[in-house]
Write an enzyme that holds these catalytic residues in place. Sequence first.
Site, PDB file in Angstrom:
ATOM      1  N   GLU A  16       0.855  -1.195   0.000  1.00 31.21           N
ATOM      2  CA  GLU A  16       0.000   0.000   0.000  1.00 31.21           C
ATOM      3  C   GLU A  16       0.886   1.239   0.000  1.00 31.21           C
ATOM      4  O   GLU A  16       1.883   1.295   0.716  1.00 31.21           O
ATOM      5  CB  GLU A  16      -0.882   0.008   1.245  1.00 31.21           C
ATOM      6  CG  GLU A  16      -1.780   1.240   1.308  1.00 31.21           C
ATOM      7  CD  GLU A  16      -2.633   1.298   2.567  1.00 31.21           C
ATOM      8  OE1 GLU A  16      -3.537   0.460   2.713  1.00 31.21           O
ATOM      9  OE2 GLU A  16      -2.372   2.185   3.402  1.00 31.21           O
ATOM     10  N   LYS A 164     -20.962  -6.535   3.644  1.00 27.38           N
ATOM     11  CA  LYS A 164     -20.043  -6.096   2.567  1.00 27.38           C
ATOM     12  C   LYS A 164     -19.807  -7.229   1.556  1.00 27.38           C
ATOM     13  O   LYS A 164     -19.765  -7.004   0.358  1.00 27.38           O
ATOM     14  CB  LYS A 164     -18.710  -5.626   3.168  1.00 27.38           C
ATOM     15  CG  LYS A 164     -18.857  -4.480   4.160  1.00 27.38           C
ATOM     16  CD  LYS A 164     -17.589  -3.669   4.323  1.00 27.38           C
ATOM     17  CE  LYS A 164     -16.795  -3.989   5.537  1.00 27.38           C
ATOM     18  NZ  LYS A 164     -15.797  -2.963   5.894  1.00 27.38           N
TER      19      LYS A 164
HETATM   20  P1  FAD Z   1     -17.647   0.158   7.457  1.00 25.45           P
HETATM   21  O1  FAD Z   1     -17.582  -1.201   6.887  1.00 25.45           O
HETATM   22  O2  FAD Z   1     -18.802   1.014   7.033  1.00 25.45           O
HETATM   23  O3  FAD Z   1     -17.659  -0.006   9.051  1.00 25.45           O
HETATM   24  C1  FAD Z   1     -17.519   1.116   9.914  1.00 25.45           C
HETATM   25  C2  FAD Z   1     -18.252   0.823  11.235  1.00 25.45           C
HETATM   26  O4  FAD Z   1     -19.666   0.774  11.023  1.00 25.45           O
HETATM   27  C3  FAD Z   1     -17.916  -0.526  11.854  1.00 25.45           C
HETATM   28  O5  FAD Z   1     -17.985  -0.378  13.243  1.00 25.45           O
HETATM   29  C4  FAD Z   1     -19.022  -1.463  11.361  1.00 25.45           C
HETATM   30  O6  FAD Z   1     -19.265  -2.557  12.250  1.00 25.45           O
HETATM   31  C5  FAD Z   1     -20.211  -0.510  11.283  1.00 25.45           C
HETATM   32  N1  FAD Z   1     -21.103  -0.825  10.150  1.00 25.45           N
HETATM   33  C6  FAD Z   1     -20.746  -1.278   8.918  1.00 25.45           C
HETATM   34  N2  FAD Z   1     -21.822  -1.399   8.125  1.00 25.45           N
HETATM   35  C7  FAD Z   1     -22.889  -1.005   8.855  1.00 25.45           C
HETATM   36  C8  FAD Z   1     -24.293  -0.882   8.596  1.00 25.45           C
HETATM   37  N3  FAD Z   1     -24.781  -1.183   7.392  1.00 25.45           N
HETATM   38  N4  FAD Z   1     -25.097  -0.433   9.579  1.00 25.45           N
HETATM   39  C9  FAD Z   1     -24.610  -0.119  10.819  1.00 25.45           C
HETATM   40  N5  FAD Z   1     -23.274  -0.209  11.130  1.00 25.45           N
HETATM   41  C10 FAD Z   1     -22.434  -0.645  10.165  1.00 25.45           C
HETATM   42  N6  FAD Z   1      -9.680   5.445   5.253  1.00 25.45           N
HETATM   43  C11 FAD Z   1      -9.640   6.438   4.339  1.00 25.45           C
HETATM   44  O7  FAD Z   1     -10.252   7.498   4.561  1.00 25.45           O
HETATM   45  N7  FAD Z   1      -8.933   6.302   3.160  1.00 25.45           N
HETATM   46  C12 FAD Z   1      -8.279   5.151   2.869  1.00 25.45           C
HETATM   47  O8  FAD Z   1      -7.648   5.056   1.805  1.00 25.45           O
HETATM   48  C13 FAD Z   1      -8.314   4.067   3.796  1.00 25.45           C
HETATM   49  N8  FAD Z   1      -7.722   2.886   3.529  1.00 25.45           N
HETATM   50  C14 FAD Z   1      -7.874   1.826   4.394  1.00 25.45           C
HETATM   51  C15 FAD Z   1      -7.348   0.571   4.073  1.00 25.45           C
HETATM   52  C16 FAD Z   1      -7.503  -0.512   4.926  1.00 25.45           C
HETATM   53  C17 FAD Z   1      -6.951  -1.867   4.540  1.00 25.45           C
HETATM   54  C18 FAD Z   1      -8.189  -0.341   6.173  1.00 25.45           C
HETATM   55  C19 FAD Z   1      -8.331  -1.498   7.138  1.00 25.45           C
HETATM   56  C20 FAD Z   1      -8.707   0.895   6.509  1.00 25.45           C
HETATM   57  C21 FAD Z   1      -8.571   1.987   5.636  1.00 25.45           C
HETATM   58  N9  FAD Z   1      -9.107   3.246   5.919  1.00 25.45           N
HETATM   59  C22 FAD Z   1      -9.038   4.265   5.013  1.00 25.45           C
HETATM   60  C23 FAD Z   1      -9.734   3.484   7.221  1.00 25.45           C
HETATM   61  C24 FAD Z   1     -11.248   3.204   7.205  1.00 25.45           C
HETATM   62  O9  FAD Z   1     -11.896   4.133   6.394  1.00 25.45           O
HETATM   63  C25 FAD Z   1     -11.736   3.297   8.650  1.00 25.45           C
HETATM   64  O10 FAD Z   1     -11.268   2.196   9.382  1.00 25.45           O
HETATM   65  C26 FAD Z   1     -13.218   3.487   8.826  1.00 25.45           C
HETATM   66  O11 FAD Z   1     -13.428   3.826  10.196  1.00 25.45           O
HETATM   67  C27 FAD Z   1     -14.069   2.257   8.526  1.00 25.45           C
HETATM   68  O12 FAD Z   1     -14.098   1.956   7.194  1.00 25.45           O
HETATM   69  P2  FAD Z   1     -14.880   0.648   6.648  1.00 25.45           P
HETATM   70  O13 FAD Z   1     -14.873   0.710   5.202  1.00 25.45           O
HETATM   71  O14 FAD Z   1     -14.378  -0.583   7.307  1.00 25.45           O
HETATM   72  O15 FAD Z   1     -16.345   1.003   7.216  1.00 25.45           O
END
Ligand code: FAD
Length: 295
Positions: A16, A164
């Site tokens: 990354e 997801k």
């Molecule tokens: P989600 O899957 O939406 O989850 C976030 C929270 O909401 C979790 O607690 C989950 O349990 C809950 N949740 C999920 N779906 C629902 C639903 N439908 N209803 C209610 N609750 C729900 N951030 C950036 O800004 N830019 C990046 O480029 C970036 N790259 C990343 C790469 C990796 C490999 C990782 C692990 C993280 C990265 N992040 C990045 C950080 C990420 O955006 C954060 O960790 C963010 O807080 C959660 O993203 P997510 O896509 O997992 O969110």
Amino acid sequence: MEINDLFKEKTVFSLEVFPPSKTNSINSIIKTLEGLKDLKPDFISVTLGSGGVRKDEKTIAVADIIQNHLNIPAIAHVPGLYKSRNEVDSIIQNLNRINVKSILALRGDRMDSLEPKGDFFHANELIRYVHKRYPDFDISSACYPECHQESTGFVEDINNLKLKINAGSNHLISQLFFDNQHFYDFQEKLKLSGINVPLEAGIMPCINKKQIEKIAEVSGVPVPEKFQNMLKKYENNKEALKEAGIAYAVDQIIDLLAHGVDGIHLYTMNNPDVARRIWDATKYAFKANQVQKVK
Ligand code: FAD
């Protein structure tokens, strides 16, 4: 070839990078990528900060260099919380134009100064939208071996992770972690929940104190005693801390490979020298795993 297909053939090694900051030119990332190219990673992903339009352009420009100049498959991160459907369409269409057809769909980091656009509150909504509208795009997503910090616990977090996968994500990359046992426990939980897409372990070599403190603060990732002792001992000795951080990451990776992990995703922090040292110390273990997979 879809990213997901890579795992049928081998133990994946991916990297990354982040795009240049406001002050750094695109030349700085070209130098970084040139330094990473020889490691022959299976793909390189490029981050995208949650807010701001010009950031999209930089991520797309870096993905273009990776895919079309280095000939290494690229994945562009797409965080949805502060983007409208139109903005996501524009990113996907620009990626399509440069033949990058893989994204890591995310909710994105929350930012106090911004209001969500309201189209994608969670990653699963973004995944569903992209999967339906652009079915030839390959969608990866993020997962949390030590539980996402906003979740009440693993039951909730893994149920949300399932959303997801059901929405169209076919590959997972984990948040960084420092305790492999937590990753193995997480693998078991996913298996029991019927999630069986390839899961890559996210490893971050921590080579300076500031970086480690920031990570612990932003991600909420627990720092085990072994790691804290290392920090305490070497925090005022730059070279020693760097050596110790590399050794810790190598130790984690070898252990993960010995446990048959699907892949390692190295958070390079745009430091090709550190990535190279880690690759040099683990490449024969990767190759040995590959031979076993082919047999
Ligand atoms: P989600 O899957 O939406 O989850 C976030 C929270 O909401 C979790 O607690 C989950 O349990 C809950 N949740 C999920 N779906 C629902 C639903 N439908 N209803 C209610 N609750 C729900 N951030 C950036 O800004 N830019 C990046 O480029 C970036 N790259 C990343 C790469 C990796 C490999 C990782 C692990 C993280 C990265 N992040 C990045 C950080 C990420 O955006 C954060 O960790 C963010 O807080 C959660 O993203 P997510 O896509 O997992 O969110």
